[in-house]
Write a protein that holds these residues in place. Structure first.
Motif, PDB file in Angstrom:
ATOM      1  N   PHE B 177       0.834  -1.208   0.000  1.00  0.00           N
ATOM      2  CA  PHE B 177       0.000   0.000   0.000  1.00  0.00           C
ATOM      3  C   PHE B 177       0.865   1.252   0.000  1.00  0.00           C
ATOM      4  O   PHE B 177       0.407   2.320  -0.378  1.00  0.00           O
ATOM      5  CB  PHE B 177      -0.978  -0.015   1.180  1.00  0.00           C
ATOM      6  N   THR B 180       0.923   2.457  -3.396  1.00  0.00           N
ATOM      7  CA  THR B 180      -0.421   2.680  -3.928  1.00  0.00           C
ATOM      8  C   THR B 180      -0.993   1.491  -4.699  1.00  0.00           C
ATOM      9  O   THR B 180      -1.859   1.660  -5.533  1.00  0.00           O
ATOM     10  CB  THR B 180      -0.495   3.937  -4.825  1.00  0.00           C
ATOM     11  N   LYS B 182      -3.441  -1.575  -4.768  1.00  0.00           N
ATOM     12  CA  LYS B 182      -4.642  -1.871  -3.977  1.00  0.00           C
ATOM     13  C   LYS B 182      -4.691  -3.344  -3.643  1.00  0.00           C
ATOM     14  O   LYS B 182      -5.302  -4.131  -4.351  1.00  0.00           O
ATOM     15  CB  LYS B 182      -5.887  -1.467  -4.768  1.00  0.00           C
ATOM     16  N   ALA B 186      -4.547  -2.390   1.662  1.00  0.00           N
ATOM     17  CA  ALA B 186      -4.897  -1.070   1.145  1.00  0.00           C
ATOM     18  C   ALA B 186      -6.410  -0.898   1.087  1.00  0.00           C
ATOM     19  O   ALA B 186      -6.941   0.145   1.492  1.00  0.00           O
ATOM     20  CB  ALA B 186      -4.285  -0.891  -0.238  1.00  0.00           C
TER      21      ALA B 186
END
Lengths: 240, 235
Positions: B177, B180, B182, B186
């Motif tokens: 996470f 970024t 997912k 996350a």
């Protein structure tokens, strides 16, 4: 490519080095707590008492399957809630050191248990029989006969565990604890996120150095405990 | 402590959608790191000059720094490096369109290769050196001997360690996470941040990781049992 400023590595090294103490402090505290927890679990596992055995097995399995960050968050958000449920007082999220040491100790407790158990088992059962024959009780046998021999077996794995603990401590920045990693984030924030790479390189160097020092110290301990025992053919055969 | 049970239930199924991503990173990182890891293991076993110290330094660096730091270094280095390269060659490729999963794969492949090479090295060393002599006496080439004699024996003894490696890798993917991606963590974090239901979200992913890791362990256990059976039959 964005500007890469080599002098910033040096600059951030100087700022970061004082925070080594915090990281090492967290490591030592959770190591002690982990050793106590691990010893209890290993005792339960080896006691031959079924419920204690299954609790130990279950605990180790759960911890083995949980990422450290998930455990850290469960502890950080869960413990104040449980405390509030029983006492009605909200403990707040301020004493971050407590939660981090807690989570890390829970993590290392499981691996310490496995480590101690395997080291204890590795000592030949004839040793404890011999101790029984000369009239030692179980505590004496463990303390004077088994543990001194088990320690030399356990040291390499123990070294691994200490290093893993040191590295897992770096996750504490996610809940906002200021150790080496947290200070790096602060440092990057202070320079408006411009010198991230340089700061991380400095951080990596510090961690690497710490690991090498720990490895060196523990290998000295290992040779101290192994004196008198010859190890034949560690990497024998045609491979070497 | 009051748990928001409907939220707990809903987030559990949402977070389940992250499992394919996490497994994809785990499996692909393992697959990509097999060849370099095998190469590094051979370099260390045969003590190739110049390369051995390089491999040692690499393994020591990976072992000595936290995975978070590795992730952050590569995630701040790689995109700008690619950007520089793209600008230099004058192409109009949009680097912001690169899926962050690619970066995650790079990080975890680099990270796993080190541990994997140590694993392969120790597995090969457990095979008795006399086997290699015997293969040579039969007139096998070195490559043949590795393929037909050494690897089948080493592989069986490596399975428990490989299980450990896979589980640790899967657990470490919970950190993607930061890049970024997912994944399970996350998704749960994002869901939790709407209503500050962190404890429920983390209990969810706690259970999910427990289930998936138990499944991985079961698979490896079955695999070991199967291979031991095969091995016994051929003897």
């Amino acid at each position: 490519m964005r500007p890469f400023d080599v002098t910033f590595i040096w600059h951030s090294l100087l700022i970061l080095i004082p925070y080594t103490g915090v990281t090492l402090g967290v490591m030592v505290l959770s190591l002690f707590a982990g050793i106590i927890l691990g010893a209890l679990l290993a005792w339960g596992r080896l006691s031959g008492f079924k419920p204690a055995e299954s609790i130990s097995v279950f605990y180790v399995h759960i911890i083995r399957c949980t990422p450290s960050i998930v455990l850290l968050f469960v502890v950080y958000y869960g413990f104040p809630g449980i405390y509030q449920y029983f006492t009605g007082i909200h403990a707040g999220y301020t004493g971050k050191l407590f939660y981090i040491v807690d989570a890390l100790a829970m993590m290392s407790g499981a691996s310490m248990c496995e480590l101690m158990r395997s080291a204890y088992i590795s000592v030949d059962s004839g040793q404890s029989e011999a101790a029984f024959c000369i009239g030692m009780n179980r505590l004496q046998t463990a303390w004077f006969v088994i543990i001194p021999q088990a320690v030399s077996v356990a040291v390499p794995n123990f070294c691994n565990e200490v290093i893993i603990l040191l590295k897992q401590g770096s996750l504490a920045f996610i809940i906002g604890f200021i150790d080496l990693m947290g200070e790096t984030q602060v440092l990057i924030g202070r320079s408006y996120g411009a010198h991230g790479l340089e700061a991380y390189i400095a951080l990596a160097c510090i961690y690497w150095l710490l690991t090498l020092i720990i490895e060196k110290i523990l290998s000295l301990v290992e040779t101290r405990y192994l004196r008198g025992i010859s190890i034949v053919g560690r990497e024998g055969g045609i491979w070497s | 402590m009051e748990l928001n049970l409907p939220f707990l239930w809903r987030t559990f199924f949402l977070a389940l959608q992250g499992i394919p991503v996490a497994l994809e990173i785990t499996i692909l990182a393992l697959v990509f790191s097999v060849v370099p890891a095998f190469f590094m293991a051979l370099v260390r076993i045969y003590r190739v000059r110049i390369l051995t110290p390089m491999v040692k330094i690499y393994v020591s660096f990976i072992r000595g720094t936290p995975i978070v730091v590795q992730i952050l270094i590569i995630y701040s280095l790689l995109p700008s490096l690619i950007n520089w390269f793209v600008l230099k060659t004058g192409s109009t490729y949009d680097i912001f369109s690169i899926d962050p999963v690619i970066y995650a794969l790079v990080v975890f492949t680099i990270h796993t290769a080190a541990g994997f090479s140590e694993l392969i090295r120790s597995a090969i060393l457990t095979v008795d050196g006399g086997q290699m002599d015997a293969a040579a006496a039969l007139g096998m080439k070195k490559l043949q001997a590795f393929h037909l004699v050494i690897i089948p024996q080493a592989a069986v003894s490596a399975i428990p360690n490989l299980c450990n490696l896979t589980i640790n890798l899967f657990k470490e993917t919970s950190l993607v996470f930061l890049m970024t991606v997912k994944d399970i963590t996350a998704i749960a974090k994002i869901e939790a941040s709407y209503g500050y239901n962190y404890i429920e979200a983390y209990l969810d992913i706690f259970i999910i990781y427990l289930l998936v890791c138990s499944a991985i362990q079961a698979v490896f256990y079955a695999m070991e049992k199967f291979f031991r059976k095969v091995q016994r039959k051929t003897r």
